[in-house]
Motif scaffolding. Structure first.
Motif: not given
Length: 239
Positions: A206-231
């Motif tokens: 999750i990266w803050s940029t000049e105009h907001g936020t850019v994010a990537s959930p990652g991958e599900w091959i050698k790792k198991s990651t995802f993004l959750a959005m709450e409130e």
């Protein structure tokens, strides 16, 4: 209090390369099952499959449990969306008509009061001219039709062979993360959104940029990651 939303990317189901998470498709199915009736949205941000081609009378049987749980998620009231990736862009109407899961090239949703833009992210680097040309060739209607004339078993073998070799090539390519962040920041301005969610490069963050936020959930091959959005906020989850 609104229900959380979840974003997953780059599972590449259908292959088990060296070092991958054991039984990863079953693990993903269990995770999706845990979200039935407990999420507002589930967005799969491309490359769910290592390869997908939609024949008129053929569906890959090895993924039936995954398809079952996606349909059950929809029936439980979760809005499930699927984006085309560079490995699985050849969707037809099976997911929307049979499972209730719409398929998109890009997607804009309002979630928890935030405007969220989704795209897989292939072809984003300026140096990726060769891929953009190849994608147009592969997605050309005549070429899609010619591939449909191949027996599904043979077509799958060909696609996985090509995928294995392209993966070896891709592993040696340097990822220029700044190009993705610059692109994402331009999307935030153009689309007037709060978040730009993409994948493709398999880097979770999750990266803050000049105009907001850019994010990537990652991958599900050698790792198991995802993004959750709450409130209205994003967080990266690793299992």
């Amino acid at each position: 209090m609104s229900l959380p939303a979840y974003f997953i990317c780059d599972a590449h189901l259908g292959i088990d390369p060296p070092g991958c998470v054991p039984d990863r498709e079953a693990k993903l199915v269990r995770l999706l099952e845990s979200w039935k009736g407990a999420a507002s949205h589930v967005v799969i941000v491309g490359d769910l499959f290592e390869f997908w081609y939609e024949y008129s009378f053929y569906v890959a049987s090895e993924h039936m449990e995954l398809m079952r749980v996606l349909a059950e998620l929809v029936k439980s009231g979760v809005a499930v969306h699927l984006l085309q990736g560079n490995h699985d862009f050849a969707y037809g109407d099976f997911f929307p008509k049979k499972l209730g899961v719409p398929v998109h090239k890009e997607l804009m949703l309002e979630i928890q009061g935030k405007r969220v833009y989704f795209r897989h992210g292939d072809g984003v680097p300026k140096s990726d001219r060769g891929y953009r040309f190849l994608r147009k060739v592969l997605d050309f209607p005549l070429n899609r039709w010619l591939f449909s004339q191949i027996h599904p078993d043979t077509g799958m073998k060909i696609a996985r062979f090509v995928g294995r070799n392209s993966r070896k090539y891709g592993e040696n390519c340097q990822i220029k993360l700044e190009e993705y962040l610059d692109w994402g920041d331009s999307v935030l301005v153009r689309e007037k959104c709060d978040y730009c969610i993409h994948g493709h490069h398999h880097i979770a963050g999750i990266w803050s940029t000049e105009h907001g936020t850019v994010a990537s959930p990652g991958e599900w091959i050698k790792k198991s990651t995802f993004l959750a959005m709450e409130e209205g906020g994003l967080k990266l989850v690793s299992l």
